[in-house]
Design an enzyme around this catalytic site. Structure first.
Site, PDB file in Angstrom:
ATOM      1  N   ASP A   1      35.704  43.509  31.360  1.00 15.57           N
ATOM      2  CA  ASP A   1      35.034  42.211  31.231  1.00 15.57           C
ATOM      3  C   ASP A   1      34.057  42.283  30.070  1.00 15.57           C
ATOM      4  O   ASP A   1      33.004  42.924  30.161  1.00 15.57           O
ATOM      5  CB  ASP A   1      34.301  41.879  32.536  1.00 15.57           C
ATOM      6  CG  ASP A   1      33.745  40.465  32.555  1.00 15.57           C
ATOM      7  OD1 ASP A   1      33.477  39.907  31.471  1.00 15.57           O
ATOM      8  OD2 ASP A   1      33.582  39.915  33.658  1.00 15.57           O
TER       9      ASP A   1
ATOM     10  N   CYS B   1      32.370  33.700  38.587  1.00 18.49           N
ATOM     11  CA  CYS B   1      31.827  33.520  37.240  1.00 18.49           C
ATOM     12  C   CYS B   1      30.389  32.963  37.345  1.00 18.49           C
ATOM     13  O   CYS B   1      29.507  33.635  37.870  1.00 18.49           O
ATOM     14  CB  CYS B   1      32.757  32.609  36.450  1.00 18.49           C
ATOM     15  SG  CYS B   1      32.311  32.301  34.743  1.00 18.49           S
TER      16      CYS B   1
ATOM     17  N   HIS C   1      37.518  39.538  32.742  1.00 11.33           N
ATOM     18  CA  HIS C   1      36.771  38.495  33.446  1.00 11.33           C
ATOM     19  C   HIS C   1      37.778  37.462  33.980  1.00 11.33           C
ATOM     20  O   HIS C   1      38.792  37.189  33.365  1.00 11.33           O
ATOM     21  CB  HIS C   1      35.801  37.809  32.484  1.00 11.33           C
ATOM     22  CG  HIS C   1      34.857  36.869  33.141  1.00 11.33           C
ATOM     23  ND1 HIS C   1      33.717  37.283  33.796  1.00 11.33           N
ATOM     24  CD2 HIS C   1      34.875  35.520  33.258  1.00 11.33           C
ATOM     25  CE1 HIS C   1      33.077  36.236  34.279  1.00 11.33           C
ATOM     26  NE2 HIS C   1      33.756  35.149  33.965  1.00 11.33           N
TER      27      HIS C   1
END
Length: 293
Positions: free
Chosen positions: A229, A171, A261
């Site tokens: 995502d 991330c 995600h």
């Protein structure tokens, strides 16, 4: 000139010093960040410390000591080295477990708490609070320098072979992974898990993004992305792939169809075991093929 002040790294060197009083986090939080407490149905992976040396450490950085986590096999070493870069939620239990997984695979893994000067995200209740109050204030230059310091600390331990250096991040840390691959000429390989690739330049905090440094990569990067995502549109992955091809850089972008995600984060509802396991296998093979083993 030492290895960590190579002129190729100059664009990311910090231009200000950080005083000891600016450190607001002196130790790692226990468990998971408040904003992402696992629910009762979470498939949280817990890696045993049996056969490992693992625990919290202090890393000397500009202005003081930064907390972090280190895991490695028991034994003399030295072991190939991996920097593990946190999600937006800091070095909580999931990131520490990732370090232990690397140690089980024969690596010296270290995860510095890269928000230590700006704030304690473990106590914030939402992602929006974390971004506003902490993450938006963390300069890329500071992060690059702190990762360099983590490498220097690992080398000084006598247990880490930093000539075999890799980095991975998730991330927020996925974006950082790309930037570090353009920063450190001693890096052998990198693996970025769903790190943002494009964005608005916001100097001096975030002056550039991965697509801006595609031509400057010092090491090959494996990018692992989810086809569903919502925060990283597939057209940005395509743009990065094109930029890498134009620059002649030997990196690879893998997109997992229909994956959200955070598909590697086993403590969150976004976890998808098949994609997470496949990505981990690809990462280990990538590191081995590129001199981090």
């Amino acid at each position: 000139m030492n290895d960590l002040t190579h002129p190729d790294a100059a664009p990311f060197q910090p231009k200000t010093s950080f005083t000891r009083r600016e450190f607001v986090v002196s130790s790692l939080a226990v468990g998971f960040a408040l904003a992402v407490q696992p629910d009762a149905n979470a498939e949280v992976v817990v890696t045993s410390t049996d056969g490992l040396t693992a625990g919290e450490i202090k890393i000397p950085v500009a202005g003081g000591d930064m907390p972090g986590y280190r895991a490695m096999p028991e034994g003399a070493g030295p072991f190939p080295t991996v920097l593990v870069v946190q999600e937006i939620f800091g070095v909580h239990e999931h990131i520490r477990d990732v370090c232990r997984r690397f140690a089980k695979a024969g690596y010296f893994a270290v995860a510095p708490e890269l928000y230590a000067r700006q704030g304690d995200v473990s106590k914030l209740a939402s992602t929006d609070e974390i971004v506003k109050n902490v993450v938006s204030k963390v300069p890329d230059a500071q992060v690059m320098a702190d990762l360099d310091s983590a490498v220097a600390w690992a080398k000084s331990s006598g247990k880490a072979n930093t000539d075999k250096l890799g980095i991975t991040g998730f991330c927020w840390g996925g974006r950082i992974t790309w930037l570090y691959a353009a920063h450190n000429p001693r890096l052998k390989a990198a693996a970025a898990w769903y790190g943002r690739l494009v964005g608005e330049a916001k100097p001096p905090i975030n002056p550039r993004h991965p697509i801006d440094v595609a031509g400057e990569l010092k090491a090959p990067v494996l990018g692992l992305y989810g086809g569903a995502d919502n925060g990283i549109p597939l057209d940005t992955v395509d743009k990065m792939r094109a930029a890498l091809k134009e620059a002649g850089k030997a990196s690879e972008l893998v997109v997992y169809p229909d994956m959200p995600h955070g598909f590697h984060a086993d403590y969150r509802p976004s976890y998808r075991k098949a994609a997470a396991d496949d990505g981990w296998k690809r990462l280990l093979a990538w590191f081995k093929a590129n001199g981090v083993a």
